[in-house]
Design a protein around this motif. Structure first.
Motif, mmCIF file in Angstrom:
data_model
loop_
_atom_site.group_PDB
_atom_site.id
_atom_site.type_symbol
_atom_site.label_atom_id
_atom_site.label_comp_id
_atom_site.label_asym_id
_atom_site.label_seq_id
_atom_site.Cartn_x
_atom_site.Cartn_y
_atom_site.Cartn_z
ATOM 1 N N LYS A 82 35.738 50.915 -42.920
ATOM 2 C CA LYS A 82 34.930 52.102 -42.646
ATOM 3 C C LYS A 82 35.356 52.767 -41.345
ATOM 4 O O LYS A 82 35.379 53.988 -41.241
ATOM 5 C CB LYS A 82 33.454 51.737 -42.570
ATOM 6 C CG LYS A 82 32.825 51.450 -43.889
ATOM 7 C CD LYS A 82 31.348 51.187 -43.737
ATOM 8 C CE LYS A 82 30.719 50.857 -45.063
ATOM 9 N NZ LYS A 82 29.282 50.635 -44.932
ATOM 10 N N VAL B 131 36.565 56.566 -40.530
ATOM 11 C CA VAL B 131 35.920 57.377 -39.504
ATOM 12 C C VAL B 131 36.983 57.991 -38.601
ATOM 13 O O VAL B 131 36.922 59.178 -38.263
ATOM 14 C CB VAL B 131 34.920 56.537 -38.679
ATOM 15 C CG1 VAL B 131 34.467 57.283 -37.439
ATOM 16 C CG2 VAL B 131 33.727 56.151 -39.533
ATOM 17 N N TRP C 66 30.672 59.292 -34.332
ATOM 18 C CA TRP C 66 30.513 58.880 -35.725
ATOM 19 C C TRP C 66 30.499 57.374 -35.884
ATOM 20 O O TRP C 66 29.909 56.859 -36.839
ATOM 21 C CB TRP C 66 31.604 59.500 -36.583
ATOM 22 C CG TRP C 66 31.472 60.986 -36.741
ATOM 23 C CD1 TRP C 66 30.419 61.766 -36.361
ATOM 24 C CD2 TRP C 66 32.428 61.872 -37.303
ATOM 25 N NE1 TRP C 66 30.664 63.079 -36.666
ATOM 26 C CE2 TRP C 66 31.892 63.180 -37.239
ATOM 27 C CE3 TRP C 66 33.689 61.700 -37.853
ATOM 28 C CZ2 TRP C 66 32.570 64.292 -37.712
ATOM 29 C CZ3 TRP C 66 34.371 62.806 -38.320
ATOM 30 C CH2 TRP C 66 33.813 64.089 -38.250
ATOM 31 N N SER C 67 31.139 56.630 -34.988
ATOM 32 C CA SER C 67 31.130 55.173 -35.072
ATOM 33 C C SER C 67 29.723 54.624 -34.877
ATOM 34 O O SER C 67 29.346 53.628 -35.493
ATOM 35 C CB SER C 67 32.074 54.565 -34.040
ATOM 36 O OG SER C 67 33.406 54.882 -34.357
ATOM 37 N N GLN D 239 27.900 54.432 -38.043
ATOM 38 C CA GLN D 239 28.373 53.457 -39.023
ATOM 39 C C GLN D 239 27.810 52.062 -38.802
ATOM 40 O O GLN D 239 27.967 51.195 -39.646
ATOM 41 C CB GLN D 239 29.907 53.390 -38.993
ATOM 42 C CG GLN D 239 30.584 54.663 -39.424
ATOM 43 C CD GLN D 239 30.270 55.021 -40.857
ATOM 44 O OE1 GLN D 239 30.308 54.168 -41.738
ATOM 45 N NE2 GLN D 239 29.933 56.265 -41.099
#
Length: 58
Positions: free
Chosen positions: A2, A6, A46-47, A50
């Motif tokens: 993932k 990203v 964005w991490s 997640q």
């Protein structure tokens, strides 16, 4: 896996945003570090999204 997606998405998003700035706002991007910094900022932002939420036992 993932986090790799990203990073790739952040790179493409940064390129797209820079392209829009050049075309629609007549900005000049003379330093390639601008794109790298923008990409790093998106990766960090964005991490965080997640990460799995921690179960606090409610």
């Amino acid at each position: 896996k993932k986090f790799v997606l990203v990073r790739i998405s952040a790179l493409f998003w940064s390129i797209w945003k820079c392209r829009n700035d050049i075309i629609f706002r007549d900005k000049k991007i003379n330093d390639p570090m601008t794109l790298i910094k923008l990409t790093c900022n998106w990766i960090v932002d964005w991490s965080v999204l997640q990460r799995k939420p921690q179960n606090k036992g409610y």
